[in-house]
Design an enzyme around this catalytic site. Sequence first.
Site, PDB file in Angstrom:
ATOM      1  N   CYS A  96      31.283  87.471  66.906  1.00  9.23           N
ATOM      2  CA  CYS A  96      31.635  86.041  66.901  1.00  9.23           C
ATOM      3  C   CYS A  96      30.643  85.220  67.725  1.00  9.23           C
ATOM      4  O   CYS A  96      30.313  85.582  68.858  1.00  9.23           O
ATOM      5  CB  CYS A  96      33.050  85.875  67.474  1.00  9.23           C
ATOM      6  SG  CYS A  96      33.585  84.168  67.534  1.00  9.23           S
ATOM      7  N   CYS A 156      34.457  89.211  71.440  1.00  7.92           N
ATOM      8  CA  CYS A 156      34.325  89.833  70.116  1.00  7.92           C
ATOM      9  C   CYS A 156      32.842  89.836  69.735  1.00  7.92           C
ATOM     10  O   CYS A 156      32.184  88.791  69.763  1.00  7.92           O
ATOM     11  CB  CYS A 156      35.142  89.062  69.075  1.00  7.92           C
ATOM     12  SG  CYS A 156      36.881  88.909  69.522  1.00  7.92           S
ATOM     13  N   GLU A 188      34.308  71.897  68.863  1.00  5.09           N
ATOM     14  CA  GLU A 188      34.207  71.663  67.425  1.00  5.09           C
ATOM     15  C   GLU A 188      35.553  71.835  66.735  1.00  5.09           C
ATOM     16  O   GLU A 188      36.358  72.678  67.134  1.00  5.09           O
ATOM     17  CB  GLU A 188      33.183  72.644  66.835  1.00  5.09           C
ATOM     18  CG  GLU A 188      31.798  72.395  67.405  1.00  5.09           C
ATOM     19  CD  GLU A 188      30.730  73.334  66.882  1.00  5.09           C
ATOM     20  OE1 GLU A 188      29.562  72.915  66.833  1.00  5.09           O
ATOM     21  OE2 GLU A 188      31.039  74.477  66.516  1.00  5.09           O
ATOM     22  N   SER A 239      46.282  81.560  66.220  1.00  2.00           N
ATOM     23  CA  SER A 239      45.568  82.809  65.952  1.00  2.00           C
ATOM     24  C   SER A 239      45.126  83.421  67.277  1.00  2.00           C
ATOM     25  O   SER A 239      44.511  82.759  68.109  1.00  2.00           O
ATOM     26  CB  SER A 239      44.351  82.502  65.084  1.00  2.00           C
ATOM     27  OG  SER A 239      43.619  83.680  64.855  1.00  2.00           O
ATOM     28  N   CYS A 294      34.482  80.602  59.978  1.00  2.00           N
ATOM     29  CA  CYS A 294      35.077  81.429  61.032  1.00  2.00           C
ATOM     30  C   CYS A 294      34.008  82.102  61.858  1.00  2.00           C
ATOM     31  O   CYS A 294      33.101  82.743  61.328  1.00  2.00           O
ATOM     32  CB  CYS A 294      35.889  82.562  60.413  1.00  2.00           C
ATOM     33  SG  CYS A 294      37.431  82.078  59.755  1.00  2.00           S
ATOM     34  N   GLY A 307      37.676  79.362  71.053  1.00  2.00           N
ATOM     35  CA  GLY A 307      38.597  79.730  72.126  1.00  2.00           C
ATOM     36  C   GLY A 307      39.705  80.674  71.713  1.00  2.00           C
ATOM     37  O   GLY A 307      39.970  80.879  70.531  1.00  2.00           O
ATOM     38  N   SER A 361      43.957  88.625  64.967  1.00  2.00           N
ATOM     39  CA  SER A 361      42.653  89.097  64.507  1.00  2.00           C
ATOM     40  C   SER A 361      42.576  90.583  64.795  1.00  2.00           C
ATOM     41  O   SER A 361      42.160  90.994  65.872  1.00  2.00           O
ATOM     42  CB  SER A 361      41.552  88.336  65.241  1.00  2.00           C
ATOM     43  OG  SER A 361      41.717  86.960  64.997  1.00  2.00           O
ATOM     44  N   LEU A 362      43.031  91.362  63.827  1.00  2.00           N
ATOM     45  CA  LEU A 362      43.159  92.806  64.051  1.00  2.00           C
ATOM     46  C   LEU A 362      41.817  93.511  63.822  1.00  2.00           C
ATOM     47  O   LEU A 362      41.323  94.216  64.673  1.00  2.00           O
ATOM     48  CB  LEU A 362      44.243  93.341  63.104  1.00  2.00           C
ATOM     49  CG  LEU A 362      44.619  94.806  63.300  1.00  2.00           C
ATOM     50  CD1 LEU A 362      45.279  95.038  64.642  1.00  2.00           C
ATOM     51  CD2 LEU A 362      45.551  95.264  62.173  1.00  2.00           C
ATOM     52  N   HIS A 363      41.279  93.365  62.648  1.00  2.00           N
ATOM     53  CA  HIS A 363      39.955  93.875  62.239  1.00  2.00           C
ATOM     54  C   HIS A 363      39.830  95.386  62.173  1.00  2.00           C
ATOM     55  O   HIS A 363      38.947  95.896  61.487  1.00  2.00           O
ATOM     56  CB  HIS A 363      38.832  93.298  63.114  1.00  2.00           C
ATOM     57  CG  HIS A 363      38.772  91.794  63.105  1.00  2.00           C
ATOM     58  ND1 HIS A 363      38.864  91.056  61.957  1.00  2.00           N
ATOM     59  CD2 HIS A 363      38.663  90.880  64.114  1.00  2.00           C
ATOM     60  CE1 HIS A 363      38.798  89.765  62.243  1.00  2.00           C
ATOM     61  NE2 HIS A 363      38.697  89.631  63.554  1.00  2.00           N
ATOM     62  N   CYS A 394      34.720  80.612  74.848  1.00  2.00           N
ATOM     63  CA  CYS A 394      35.846  81.538  74.643  1.00  2.00           C
ATOM     64  C   CYS A 394      35.914  82.546  75.768  1.00  2.00           C
ATOM     65  O   CYS A 394      34.893  82.973  76.300  1.00  2.00           O
ATOM     66  CB  CYS A 394      35.702  82.265  73.305  1.00  2.00           C
ATOM     67  SG  CYS A 394      37.168  83.256  72.911  1.00  2.00           S
ATOM     68  N   CYS A 406      41.098  72.966  61.542  1.00  2.00           N
ATOM     69  CA  CYS A 406      40.908  74.139  62.389  1.00  2.00           C
ATOM     70  C   CYS A 406      40.470  73.619  63.759  1.00  2.00           C
ATOM     71  O   CYS A 406      39.430  72.967  63.869  1.00  2.00           O
ATOM     72  CB  CYS A 406      39.831  75.002  61.748  1.00  2.00           C
ATOM     73  SG  CYS A 406      39.357  76.401  62.748  1.00  2.00           S
TER      74      CYS A 406
HETATM   75  N1  SAH Z   1      40.445  83.808  69.470  1.00  2.90           N
HETATM   76  C1  SAH Z   1      41.330  83.621  68.370  1.00  2.90           C
HETATM   77  C2  SAH Z   1      41.038  82.339  67.630  1.00  2.90           C
HETATM   78  C3  SAH Z   1      39.719  82.311  66.898  1.00  2.90           C
HETATM   79  S1  SAH Z   1      40.064  82.421  65.219  1.00  2.90           S
HETATM   80  C4  SAH Z   1      41.281  84.818  67.467  1.00  2.90           C
HETATM   81  O1  SAH Z   1      40.420  85.667  67.644  1.00  2.90           O
HETATM   82  O2  SAH Z   1      42.138  84.959  66.616  1.00  2.90           O
HETATM   83  C5  SAH Z   1      38.563  82.809  64.527  1.00  2.90           C
HETATM   84  C6  SAH Z   1      38.719  83.931  63.518  1.00  2.90           C
HETATM   85  O3  SAH Z   1      37.418  84.194  62.967  1.00  2.90           O
HETATM   86  C7  SAH Z   1      39.186  85.234  64.166  1.00  2.90           C
HETATM   87  O4  SAH Z   1      39.970  85.957  63.262  1.00  2.90           O
HETATM   88  C8  SAH Z   1      37.872  85.936  64.399  1.00  2.90           C
HETATM   89  O5  SAH Z   1      38.045  87.314  64.571  1.00  2.90           O
HETATM   90  C9  SAH Z   1      37.127  85.577  63.142  1.00  2.90           C
HETATM   91  N2  SAH Z   1      35.668  85.697  63.267  1.00  2.90           N
HETATM   92  C10 SAH Z   1      34.928  85.737  64.377  1.00  2.90           C
HETATM   93  N3  SAH Z   1      33.621  85.875  64.073  1.00  2.90           N
HETATM   94  C11 SAH Z   1      33.550  85.909  62.721  1.00  2.90           C
HETATM   95  C12 SAH Z   1      32.481  86.017  61.808  1.00  2.90           C
HETATM   96  N4  SAH Z   1      31.236  86.127  62.219  1.00  2.90           N
HETATM   97  N5  SAH Z   1      32.769  85.993  60.489  1.00  2.90           N
HETATM   98  C13 SAH Z   1      34.046  85.867  60.069  1.00  2.90           C
HETATM   99  N6  SAH Z   1      35.090  85.766  60.887  1.00  2.90           N
HETATM  100  C14 SAH Z   1      34.853  85.795  62.205  1.00  2.90           C
END
Ligand code: SAH
Length: 350
Positions: free
Chosen positions: A121, A118, A94, A197, A339, A165, A220-222, A114, A107
């Site tokens: 996700c 996470c 997608e 990313s 996302c 991915g 993607s630190l979180h 993937c 995007c």
């Molecule tokens: N694998 C890479 C590329 C994916 S980017 C990465 O993790 O950076 C997708 C972004 O959406 C990442 O920042 C991921 O952490 C975030 N994401 C994943 N699940 C999400 C959700 N349910 N709601 C909002 N953001 C989410």
Amino acid sequence: MKSQKPNIRGLSNTELERFLQSIDQPSFRTLQIQQWLWQQNIDSFNQMTNLPYALRTKLQDHFELRNIHIHQCQFSQDQTIKFAFQLIDQHLIESVLIPTENRVTVCISSQVGCSLDCQFCATAQMKRIRNLYWWEIYQQVQLLQLKSIQYFQKPITNVVFMGMGEPLMNFNNVVKSLRLMTSDVGLNMSSQRFTVSTSGISKLIYKLADECLGVNLAVSLHTANQEIRKKIMPFSSKFPLDELLDSLIYWYQKTKIKIMFEYLVLKEVNDTVEDINQLVLFCQKVPCKVNFIEYNSIEGQGFEQAETSVISQYQKILSQHHIHSTIRRSRGGDIDAACGQLANKWNVAV
Ligand code: SAH
């Protein structure tokens, strides 16, 4: 029956040059063919009209010309469009076109599924099926360029590797696609318009820095807390935060490009003042900005977006420490295009 001929799109410049030399073609043919492949929307050698007929036939004898195809699209109320591409082995990936006032961002995906896990996700639930080839990554942008003009009357301005991915786990193909997208035989786009990313694969952040591509890096630190990170992103136990930080410091020294931290604020996960203070300390160690992402709810995972007041508090405390932050409004949520929602769910026929 399975075709034995290689796809011409998969040839490197040198391989294409060598092939043309081997059939006594002048060197300018390489550029002509590359322009057809990367700048035109064609699906047969016969459409390469500035090549002599005999050469087109030769190409056809030796190669296939295969493309990825738009399989389906879905339109969000906020104008975001989600596309399912079918790859030549039938897998679906997608990509999402996101228009804003001055930009059209695409995007794109780098893997089918993937490699990572996470917990919040939807793509992670699919597991990794395979990596995309560099030309498949490229074609998402090439084909959506036409869609951007069709629907929004302007070309794509930004490309983010934030679809399905983990781009760094498909390193060579991602780098090759970036080199082609920024080259004049490709899309000729400025490298500053690209953002890779990553969930934070430190050893590959060093490698990306060394490629000197001039692209932006989002991480993607979180959370800046190792224990919490291990729970919500289990793979990260192999890439602890102190190692991640070292790789980011190296990135900045090498590229002079600030890092963008993507950050979800989740209820009862990372919504305390302690969490905010840990983020501040982390951010003080490397030039960066923070982008708060709205959490898009994923079925059956039990996460919830924190109260708006907590995000405001995050922003206030970051700003007191001169750390810039923004909130990214979620787009395309009504069609599972936001996302973390990309998971090949195509139950709506359009
Ligand atoms: N694998 C890479 C590329 C994916 S980017 C990465 O993790 O950076 C997708 C972004 O959406 C990442 O920042 C991921 O952490 C975030 N994401 C994943 N699940 C999400 C959700 N349910 N709601 C909002 N953001 C989410």
